[in-house]
Design an enzyme around this catalytic site. Structure first.
Site, short mmCIF file in Angstrom:
data_model
loop_
_atom_site.label_atom_id
_atom_site.label_comp_id
_atom_site.label_asym_id
_atom_site.label_seq_id
_atom_site.Cartn_x
_atom_site.Cartn_y
_atom_site.Cartn_z
N HIS A 131 0.86 -1.19 0.00
CA HIS A 131 0.00 0.00 0.00
C HIS A 131 0.90 1.24 0.00
O HIS A 131 2.01 1.20 0.53
CB HIS A 131 -0.83 -0.07 1.29
CG HIS A 131 -1.92 0.95 1.41
ND1 HIS A 131 -1.69 2.23 1.86
CD2 HIS A 131 -3.25 0.87 1.20
CE1 HIS A 131 -2.84 2.89 1.91
NE2 HIS A 131 -3.81 2.10 1.50
N ASP B 248 2.75 -5.39 7.75
CA ASP B 248 1.60 -4.50 7.69
C ASP B 248 0.36 -5.39 7.83
O ASP B 248 -0.04 -6.09 6.90
CB ASP B 248 1.59 -3.74 6.35
CG ASP B 248 0.31 -2.92 6.18
OD1 ASP B 248 -0.59 -3.01 7.03
OD2 ASP B 248 0.22 -2.22 5.16
N GLN C 80 -4.74 -5.66 6.71
CA GLN C 80 -5.75 -6.53 6.09
C GLN C 80 -5.73 -7.96 6.62
O GLN C 80 -6.45 -8.81 6.10
CB GLN C 80 -5.56 -6.55 4.56
CG GLN C 80 -5.71 -5.19 3.89
CD GLN C 80 -7.14 -4.65 3.95
OE1 GLN C 80 -8.09 -5.35 4.31
NE2 GLN C 80 -7.30 -3.38 3.61
N LYS D 21 -10.58 -0.94 10.56
CA LYS D 21 -10.74 -2.09 9.66
C LYS D 21 -11.15 -3.35 10.44
O LYS D 21 -11.44 -4.38 9.85
CB LYS D 21 -9.45 -2.35 8.89
CG LYS D 21 -9.14 -1.22 7.89
CD LYS D 21 -8.02 -1.58 6.97
CE LYS D 21 -7.40 -0.39 6.29
NZ LYS D 21 -8.11 0.06 5.09
N CYS E 3 -4.74 2.67 -3.69
CA CYS E 3 -3.50 3.10 -3.01
C CYS E 3 -2.37 2.12 -3.24
O CYS E 3 -1.57 1.84 -2.34
CB CYS E 3 -3.72 3.31 -1.52
SG CYS E 3 -4.90 4.59 -1.14
N1 PMP Z 1 -1.90 -1.02 4.50
C1 PMP Z 1 -2.87 -1.74 3.92
C2 PMP Z 1 -2.53 -3.12 3.42
C3 PMP Z 1 -4.15 -1.21 3.81
O1 PMP Z 1 -5.11 -1.95 3.23
C4 PMP Z 1 -4.42 0.08 4.30
C5 PMP Z 1 -5.80 0.70 4.16
N2 PMP Z 1 -6.41 0.52 2.91
C6 PMP Z 1 -3.38 0.79 4.90
C7 PMP Z 1 -2.15 0.20 4.98
C8 PMP Z 1 -3.60 2.16 5.45
O2 PMP Z 1 -4.47 2.12 6.54
P1 PMP Z 1 -5.06 3.46 7.18
O3 PMP Z 1 -5.63 4.25 6.06
O4 PMP Z 1 -6.09 2.95 8.13
O5 PMP Z 1 -3.94 4.14 7.88
#
Ligand code: PMP
Length: 405
Positions: free
Chosen positions: A123, A200, A203, A226, A364
């Site tokens: 991401h 990370d 997910q 999440k 993203c």
């Molecule tokens: N890493 C991953 C794999 C994600 O899916 C996301 C959110 N889509 C993020 C980081 C960022 O998370 P946040 O916007 O809650 O900070």
């Protein structure tokens, strides 16, 4: 508790909503999840009955609010099986957790020419902080490639290491492909090369049991929103001996031991990394969300979502011209796809008119889009409250849109 989907859905008032006169089919759970009543009530209850700033107060309410906040830290510790609450830092979310590691670990451990390895499916929040650090310190970023199915190439990964490699960062589960990366095995390889390993968990944490000691990772990040908790709260797990060696990320109240204009000493862990008034209502509500998922059972949630994913893959593949991105050996509750020449934005907009919420765009993860040779994709992602009937609605909706084009 038996996994009764109708009872579970009643815990989430928003799922009863209609959108354009159609029942809401919410399939954008990788972006954020809906909240059960108990989480929303924990927030209002705390503001109505217990609200006071934490840690420094002698008065009753401040102590009660502090107890809730610190109990939440212990709740998170137990949930991911960290050794100590000193290893649980509250942040605003995954993004802030990753920025904290890049800034603070980067400051203490990374020097010009040192290497950080990222996966091609990261991401943006696990790419850009490292690029900012590259601009400041001249570090080198290397990228783990993947095959066309969405499995990371582990031979290529092993070949990326040099004596300058200090850290590897990888998503536990890709927010686009749904690939469950073999992070435990990858962490072993990193450690064998004397490098640290960050997972990370944005997910993975909502979908199956994650144990930081079993994974052997040095850092793990995730977001409260999440996993059915509120927005604005997240977690960074870090191994205590590493956090001890890392400088503060931000300065301010709460994180100090003693301040003079000449010199400041810092609080012990985890407070050294928590400048300012923390989101103590959010931390408590996150703990309630964790109680909620554990009351259903992480294994039961995982089994339900795996069955949904299997069913959705089977049904969606019947649709003419539909291409799924991500068929990894281990795949979690995310399906990214395109249908013929239909622009994903058009697909998402037309599905929305049917009450079906999916996400479209680059998710993203623009480097991953480039790897897949597309500008964007549509994405359906599942949560503990989704049903096969909702997948049927999605499939019927996609068919309807396809026939319009
Ligand atoms: N890493 C991953 C794999 C994600 O899916 C996301 C959110 N889509 C993020 C980081 C960022 O998370 P946040 O916007 O809650 O900070």
């Amino acid at each position: 508790m038996p996994y009764n989907i109708e009872d579970i859905r009643r815990d989430f008032p928003i799922l009863g909503r209609e959108i354009y006169g159609k029942p809401l089919v919410y399939l954008d759970n990788a972006a954020t999840t809906q909240k059960p009543r108990c989480v929303v009530e924990a927030i209002t209850d705390e503001y109505y009955s217990t609200n006071a700033n934490v840690h420094r107060g002698v008065h009753f309410l401040s102590q009660q609010a502090t107890d809730l906040h610190e109990a939440a830290r212990e709740r998170v510790r137990a949930f991911i099986n960290a050794r100590s609450t000193a290893e649980i830092l509250f942040t605003r979310g995954t993004t802030e957790s990753l920025n904290l590691v890049a800034a603070s670990f980067g400051e203490a451990f990374l020097h010009e020419g040192d290497e950080v390895i990222l996966s091609v499916m990261e991401h943006h929040s696990d790419i850009v902080p490292w690029q900012l650090l590259r601009e400041r310190k001249g570090i080198v970023i290397k990228v783990i490639p993947m095959d066309d199915e969405g499995n990371l190439d582990l031979d290529a990964y092993a070949a990326l290491f040099s004596e300058r490699t200090r850290l590897v960062c990888a998503a536990h589960v890709s927010n686009v492909l749904g690939t469950v990366n073999p992070v435990r095995q990858m962490a072993e390889v990193a450690h064998a090369h004397g490098a640290y390993f960050l997972v990370d968990g944005a997910q993975s944490i909502p979908h199956f049991k994650v144990d930081v000691q079993e994974l052997g990772c040095d850092f793990l990040t995730f977001s409260g929103h999440k996993i059915y908790g509120p927005t604005g709260i997240g977690v960074l797990y870090g191994r205590e001996e590493l956090l001890e060696q890392m400088p503060p990320y931000q300065g301010g109240g709460e994180m100090i031991s003693r301040v003079t204009f000449e010199h400041t000493t810092y609080e012990r862990l985890p407070y050294k990394f928590e400048a300012g008034t923390p989101d103590y209502v959010g931390s408590h509500a996150l703990a309630v969300a964790i109680d909620y998922v554990e009351s259903l059972g992480m294994d039961a949630i995982a089994a339900h979502e795996q069955e949904l994913t299997r069913y959705a893959m089977e049904q969606m593949q019947q649709i003419e011209g539909l291409k799924v991105y991500g068929r990894a050996r281990q795949k979690d509750a995310v399906i990214a796809f395109n249908v013929g020449d239909i622009h994903p934005l058009d697909l998402g907009t037309l599905l929305d008119r049917l009450g079906i919420a999916i996400r479209t765009g680059h998710h993203c993860a623009q480097p991953l889009m480039a790897r897949c040779g597309v500008e964007g994709m549509a994405r359906a992602s599942f949560a503990l409250y989704n049903t096969k009937a909702e997948i049927d609605a999605l499939v019927a909706g996609i068919e309807r849109v396809r026939k319009m084009f």
